[in-house]
Design an enzyme around this catalytic site. Structure first.
Site: not given
Length: 237
Positions: A11, A13-14, A34, A83, A148, A152
């Protein structure tokens, strides 16, 4: 056969840029976020034939239910893009445990659960392609982003291992690792200072990463790969 793709975090950004590019290429898309209303708006922007769903990727029941619904309405999922992601930047000694858990749940566990849910159909079809959106921080690390980075970095290890598990089923799994990209996650960063460290001299746009994602989704002889899309930032880290 229909090209059906589920885009988690589609929905904004990337993820949204990926969905827009794939819609132009004739894919049927499930936009998953969400917030259902935001997902519906993003799906509507793509034109007809695309659907929106609400899902918390960290909850296995939510993920399974979402896949059941989208396959009932769109057909078997051949392509998956993960994503969805969050960051809660802080030095480790100041990081709350709940912020650690939320990042690990959304950024790592969520992708594990969506990949697991997609496997049933992909194995039955003996084909499929998955791209997980990581980060250059997961490869290089960054002060103030230890959790973070772990989430990742873990995504890279997971994706490579899964690529080995399912290659004989003609299912491919790859990772795109962006650098600084114009999204909600980077809007508060000091761009003028940071872009001095980027050899190409600018932050990326979501479409820059989307092209890399679609390239990996459609490349029939690439699996277990991490494609860095960072304007050369890794060269200076």
């Amino acid at each position: 056969m229909d090209k059906v793709c589920a885009v988690f975090g589609g929905s904004r950004g990337i993820g949204r840029a990926v969905a827009q590019l794939m819609a132009q290429k004739g894919y049927r898309l499930a936009i998953i976020a969400r917030n259902l209303e935001v997902a519906k708006a993003a799906a509507a922007d793509l034109g007809g034939g695309h659907l929106a769903f609400s899902c918390d990727v960290a909850k296995e029941h939510d993920v399974q239910k979402t896949f059941e619904e989208l396959e009932k309405n769109l057909g078997p999922v051949n392509f998956l893009v993960n994503a969805a992601g969050i960051s809660r930047d802080s030095l480790l000694v100041r990081t709350k445990t709940e912020d650690m858990i939320s990042q690990l749940h959304t950024n790592l566990l969520g992708s594990m659960l969506t990949c697991k849910a997609a496997m049933k159909t992909m194995i039955q079809q003996q084909r499929g392609s998955i791209v997980n959106v990581g980060s250059i921080i997961g490869l290089k690390g960054n002060a103030g982003q230890s959790v973070y980075s772990a989430s990742k970095g873990g995504l890279v290890g997971f994706s490579r291992a899964l690529a080995k598990e399912v290659a004989r089923r003609k299912i491919r799994v790859n990772v795109v690792a962006p650098g600084f990209v114009h999204t909600d996650m980077t809007k508060d960063l000091k761009e003028e200072n940071l872009k001095k460290n980027i050899p190409l001299g600018r932050f990326g746009d979501p479409i820059d990463v989307a092209h890399a994602v679609v390239f990996l989704l459609e490349s029939p002889y690439i699996t277990g790969h991490v494609l860095v899309v960072d304007g050369g930032l890794q060269l200076t880290m």
